[in-house]
Scaffold this active site. Structure first.
Site, PDB file in Angstrom:
ATOM      1  N   GLU A  84      -0.958 -10.711 -13.859  1.00 50.29           N
ATOM      2  CA  GLU A  84      -0.704 -11.139 -12.502  1.00 50.29           C
ATOM      3  C   GLU A  84      -0.832 -12.667 -12.399  1.00 50.29           C
ATOM      4  OE1 GLU A  84      -1.832  -8.741  -9.038  1.00 50.29           O
ATOM      5  OE2 GLU A  84      -1.673 -10.416  -7.697  1.00 50.29           O
ATOM      6  N   LYS A 262      -8.259  -4.574  -3.015  1.00 51.14           N
ATOM      7  CA  LYS A 262      -7.341  -4.613  -4.298  1.00 51.14           C
ATOM      8  C   LYS A 262      -7.281  -6.151  -4.716  1.00 51.14           C
ATOM      9  CE  LYS A 262      -3.119  -5.373  -6.783  1.00 51.14           C
ATOM     10  NZ  LYS A 262      -2.594  -6.744  -7.055  1.00 51.14           N
ATOM     11  N   ASP A 278     -14.791  -0.212 -18.975  1.00 56.31           N
ATOM     12  CA  ASP A 278     -13.950   0.909 -18.582  1.00 56.31           C
ATOM     13  C   ASP A 278     -13.550   0.409 -17.107  1.00 56.31           C
ATOM     14  OD1 ASP A 278     -13.061   3.025 -17.206  1.00 56.31           O
ATOM     15  OD2 ASP A 278     -14.456   4.439 -18.326  1.00 56.31           O
ATOM     16  N   HIS A 376       2.682 -17.910  -5.804  1.00 56.75           N
ATOM     17  CA  HIS A 376       3.377 -17.217  -6.524  1.00 56.75           C
ATOM     18  C   HIS A 376       4.927 -17.529  -7.062  1.00 56.75           C
ATOM     19  CE1 HIS A 376       0.926 -13.595  -6.967  1.00 56.75           C
ATOM     20  NE2 HIS A 376       1.005 -13.784  -5.819  1.00 56.75           N
TER      21      HIS A 376
HETATM   22  C1  MEV Z   1      -2.240  -9.408  -4.557  1.00 60.77           C
HETATM   23  O1  MEV Z   1      -2.445  -9.048  -5.767  1.00 60.77           O
HETATM   24  C2  MEV Z   1      -3.433  -9.244  -3.745  1.00 60.77           C
HETATM   25  C3  MEV Z   1      -3.644  -9.671  -2.189  1.00 60.77           C
HETATM   26  O2  MEV Z   1      -2.575  -8.852  -1.618  1.00 60.77           O
HETATM   27  C4  MEV Z   1      -5.074  -9.565  -1.788  1.00 60.77           C
HETATM   28  C5  MEV Z   1      -5.179  -9.722  -0.450  1.00 60.77           C
HETATM   29  O3  MEV Z   1      -4.311  -9.182   0.605  1.00 60.77           O
HETATM   30  O4  MEV Z   1      -6.279  -9.900   0.124  1.00 60.77           O
HETATM   31  C6  MEV Z   1      -3.226 -11.157  -1.935  1.00 60.77           C
END
Ligand code: MEV
Length: 421
Positions: A84, A262, A278, A376
């Site tokens: 990413e 995430k 892992d 991005h």
């Molecule tokens: C994207 O990989 C991760 C985000 O969505 C995390 C978040 O929203 O805090 C940008």
């Protein structure tokens, strides 16, 4: 603040050529020429063939390095493997802001893992549970007889817990074997011990042992990291307030908390993969821990201090090892450990937690201000330019034009390229 007297603080690292970046890391981490060459090699087919079954080849992902980290007063370069874009840059930027107020401070429990042994079909569950506790010394001895090396290193089975659970199949017992796994992730050691106890537990309980396996909810192996983020560098106190508003949603709403966490795992998994650990175990433990109070929530917490700066904290289980498994077999995992300069699994866990906090801070800061698409888009535009056939300086020129025009499309990239040429 140094690692052998060397600083991890560097500006414009992303602008350097790959060779210059490698040279910087070689110098920081005292890599040999042979280790330096490893960066541009693939995993040996013989090693790959021993790691999994039915091997056809290897699969490459980018290995980058996050800069600027200070953790417990020591400078770190953090290797990250991820597909990413923006993740490595975001972590480095967060670390740069955190180091103004002294960087990350961490706390780590002993490396205790839990092994579960499920026992069913007992006539009297309460007296079976009592018998298990009465034989605690023998059970721990039998478990420790399976791994003399671990015991010699100061680890081994340390404690026992007995839980009685109700189920549609009736009452069952789950024995928790608490094992100090020292510098290992621990799955092999714990699973071997659990399997070795089955017959003995059946004898003393008159029941039937079914599952014998470690728990990935490693809530005895907890790491905490904390950092203060300078309000001026964040863009002023109003940005701290905006940040806290964004964070509030993650603390109350599982839909947002999943995305928030995430973002934490973007950093954590990248380092977990780089060190041959892992990542599924880490993911399972992190998300189960996030729901430990019955409602899934954020793994980080934030507040504003008296000075108006933002204080961030993370707390999660981290079952990471520096011995055994891929950590030992994969040459790049060993290289990444050397880059980190870590000596123990606990030190690795402390770096992992700090990186998770940094990654989360960077994501929420971007979301609270410009949004994440801006960052991005720049890499995305460059990729489109390359796809259109651009080379060298053409790539940046075409990407900049497309961003300015807010039209990042392959056909537009081709048009601009034709115009330039
Ligand atoms: C994207 O990989 C991760 C985000 O969505 C995390 C978040 O929203 O805090 C940008």
């Amino acid at each position: 603040m140094s690692n052998n007297g060397k600083s991890s603080k560097v500006s414009g690292f992303y602008k350097l050529s790959v060779e210059k970046r490698v040279e910087f890391v070689r110098n920081f981490s005292d890599l040999t020429e042979e280790e330096k060459r490893l960066f541009s090699t693939c995993l040996d087919m013989d090693i790959a063939d021993r790691m999994i079954e039915n091997v056809l080849g290897t699969f490459e992902l980018p290995l980058g390095v996050a800069v600027n980290f200070v953790i417990n007063g020591k400078d770190y370069l953090i290797p990250m493997v991820t597909e990413e874009s923006s993740v490595v840059a975001a972590a480095s930027n967060a670390a740069k802001i955190a180091r103004i107020k002294g960087g990350f401070k961490t706390e780590c429990s002993n490396p205790l893992m839990i092994g579960q042994i499920q026992i069913l079909n007992m006539d009297d569950v309460a007296s079976a549970a009592q018998k298990i506790m009465d034989h605690k010394r023998e059970i721990l001895q039998l478990a420790n007889a399976q791994d003399k090396i671990l015991v010699d290193l100061g680890g081994g089975a340390k404690d026992l817990e007995v839980r009685i659970l109700d189920s549609p199949l009736g009452k069952m017992i789950v024995v928790h074997l608490i094992v100090d796994v020292r510098d290992a992730m621990g799955a092999n050691a714990v699973n071997t011990m659990c399997e070795a106890l089955a017959t003995y537990l059946e004898e003393i309980t008159n029941g039937k042992v079914r599952l014998k396996i470690l728990s990935n909810l490693a809530d005895r192996r907890i790491v905490k990291a904390k950092a203060v983020f300078d309000k001026e560098k964040m863009g002023g106190e109003h940005v701290v307030d905006a940040f806290l508003e964004s964070y509030m949603l993650a603390s109350i709403d599982p839909y947002r908390a999943a995305t928030h966490n995430k973002g934490i795992m973007n950093g954590i998994d990248a380092l977990i993969i780089a060190t041959g650990n892992d990542f599924r175990a880490i993911e399972a433990g992190a998300h189960a821990y996030a729901a430990r109070n019955g409602k899934y929530t954020s793994l980080t917490r934030y507040h504003k201090d008296k000075n108006g700066d933002l204080v961030g904290e993370i707390e999660l289980p981290l079952a990471v090892g520096i011995v055994g498994g891929a950590a030992n077999m994969h040459p790049k995992a060993k290289l990444c450990r050397k880059i980190l300069g870590i000596k123990t699994a606990q030190e690795l866990a402390e770096v992992v937690a700090s990186l998770g906090l940094a990654q989360n801070f960077a994501a929420v800061l971007a979301l609270s201000t410009t949004g994440i698409q801006k960052g991005h888009m720049s890499l995305h535009a460059k990729n489109i330019a390359v796809m259109a056939g651009a080379k060298g300086e053409e790539i940046d020129k075409i990407a900049e034009r497309m961003i300015k025009e807010k039209k990042i499309k392959l056909d537009r990239a081709k048009e601009i390229l034709e115009g330039i040429r």
